[in-house]
Write an enzyme that holds these catalytic residues in place. Structure first.
Site, mmCIF file in Angstrom:
data_model
loop_
_atom_site.group_PDB
_atom_site.id
_atom_site.type_symbol
_atom_site.label_atom_id
_atom_site.label_comp_id
_atom_site.label_asym_id
_atom_site.label_seq_id
_atom_site.Cartn_x
_atom_site.Cartn_y
_atom_site.Cartn_z
ATOM 1 N N HIS A 109 57.695 46.822 42.142
ATOM 2 C CA HIS A 109 56.356 47.226 42.577
ATOM 3 C C HIS A 109 56.377 48.209 43.750
ATOM 4 C CE1 HIS A 109 56.385 43.857 45.642
ATOM 5 N NE2 HIS A 109 55.741 44.772 46.310
ATOM 6 N N ASP A 158 60.006 41.905 38.566
ATOM 7 C CA ASP A 158 59.729 42.738 39.749
ATOM 8 C C ASP A 158 61.042 43.076 40.474
ATOM 9 O OD1 ASP A 158 58.464 44.136 41.693
ATOM 10 O OD2 ASP A 158 57.518 42.416 42.673
ATOM 11 N N SER A 263 58.461 43.373 50.963
ATOM 12 C CA SER A 263 58.798 43.433 49.546
ATOM 13 C C SER A 263 60.078 44.189 49.267
ATOM 14 C CB SER A 263 57.682 44.139 48.787
ATOM 15 O OG SER A 263 56.626 43.264 48.613
ATOM 16 N N GLY A 264 60.791 43.711 48.276
ATOM 17 C CA GLY A 264 62.039 44.371 47.893
ATOM 18 C C GLY A 264 63.209 43.915 48.741
#
Ligand code: ARG
Length: 357
Positions: A109, A158, A263-264
């Protein structure tokens, strides 16, 4: 008489050659010393074989330093040397983890469907995002591979692989994390860690100079997590579902969690003295809210997909202790490689030949 002279000459010559051989032996031994937990000779050799990923196994998951991320604490430089910042037009958008000398794992994402690699760069070796620091390295993005399963917020898959435009050289501040073998189990309750430069509460940026935050989070089993996410769901809101490739970690009471901008980034667990990448920061309902722990993508669900993109990637079985260098191609341990031995043998044969002549 003549023969005697010749023999004497030959003997003298032989001695010189033996000395030469000894010198070569000594020099050969001295050329490769360990730095940053890895052997530069192995690096050179691996690079020359065009197979740099192999070496990651001997290096990964072991930092050399000592020893929105809500409710976290500052980390020190070099504590999480695989943590990277994925930047879009020079602005931090996501975290990520270095897994070899030219691959990063992050969340799908973090990219639009057809993001162009040229908009992105990866910052490595950083602790504070906003300072100049000689160990920081910014590298362009070569390729982006989003997992094709990913279909929008809070769905499966994701995960994305990012190939750096050029391979990096490992330092005290740039070291890859190990990937767990598909059968590695992270038991509920296990205390793992997440790191990131994300918001410190919903909508609140990490203040300057933006020191990398760390937070200890226990693994939550999927049943419990599904139950938590089904508590207090809005009337017309279906509960967000926790898929099999997801893994929850954090606290039912809230207060401590990852958040936007994390995120990530890596969810990592230490097993047998080695840090393994257990998950990737993916989603959560709000940040640090009661009954809404952080949801991470399980790395072990994607071994096949990672192998497909990076065929020589190593996956670690922590019980085996990955530090054994033997059996890894021609990797040598102290500079005595095959070339060296062949040279030494030839010299020895030649010397003997001269002595006995
Ligand atoms: N999806 C968010 C991002 O893009 C962060 C997800 C983590 N959220 C959470 N509540 N744990 O940065």
């Amino acid at each position: 008489m003549r023969i005697m002279v010749q023999k004497q000459g030959a003997t003298k010559c032989g001695l010189a050659e033996v000395l030469l051989l000894l010198a070569v032996l000594l020099i050969g031994r001295g050329t490769c010393t360990y730095h940053y937990g890895y052997n530069p000779c192995e690096e050179e050799e691996a690079l020359s074989r065009g197979n740099p990923v192999i070496r990651s196994k001997q290096v990964c998951g072991r930092p050399t330093a000592l020893n929105r991320n809500v409710g976290g604490e500052d980390s020190v430089a070099g504590e999480w040397p695989w943590q990277v910042s994925l930047m879009k037009m020079g602005k931090h958008v996501c975290g990520g983890a270095l897994i070899s000398n030219d691959w990063i794992v992050t969340a799908a994402h973090c990219f639009q469907q057809n993001s162009s690699p040229s908009q992105f760069n990866v910052l490595l070796g950083a602790n504070k995002l906003e300072n100049s620091w000689p160990h920081k390295l910014s590298i362009g993005v070569g390729e982006i591979f989003r997992n094709p399963r990913y279909a929008g917020e809070a769905t499966s898959g994701d995960i994305a692989l990012v190939r750096l435009a050029q391979p990096v050289r490992f330092t005290d501040y740039i070291i890859p994390i190990c990937l767990p073998a598909a059968n590695v189990h992270f038991p509920p309750g296990m205390k793992c860690w997440v790191t990131g430069w994300g918001d410190i509460s919903e909508g609140q940026d990490l203040p300057a100079p933006k020191k990398l935050q760390k937070l200890q989070v226990p693994i939550i089993d999927t049943q419990t997590c599904r139950r938590l996410y089904s508590i207090d769901t809005g009337d017309n809101m279906p509960p967000k579902s926790i898929q099999d490739d997801m893994m929850c970690a954090g606290y039912a009471e809230g207060m401590r969690d990852t958040c936007k901008g994390d995120s990530g980034g890596p969810l990592m667990c230490r097993m047998n003295k080695v840090w393994l990448l257990a998950g990737i920061v993916s989603w959560g309902e709000g940040c640090a809210e009661r009954n809404r722990p952080g949801v991470y993508i399980r790395l072990t669900s994607y071994q096949g997909w990672i192998r497909w993109h990076i065929p020589d990637m190593e996956f670690i079985q922590p019980s085996q202790g990955h530090i054994k260098v033997k059996n890894i191609g021609a990797g040598r341990t102290d500079g005595m490689g095959p070339t060296f031995f062949v040279t030494a043998l030839l010299l020895a044969v030649w010397t003997l030949n001269r002595i006995l002549a």
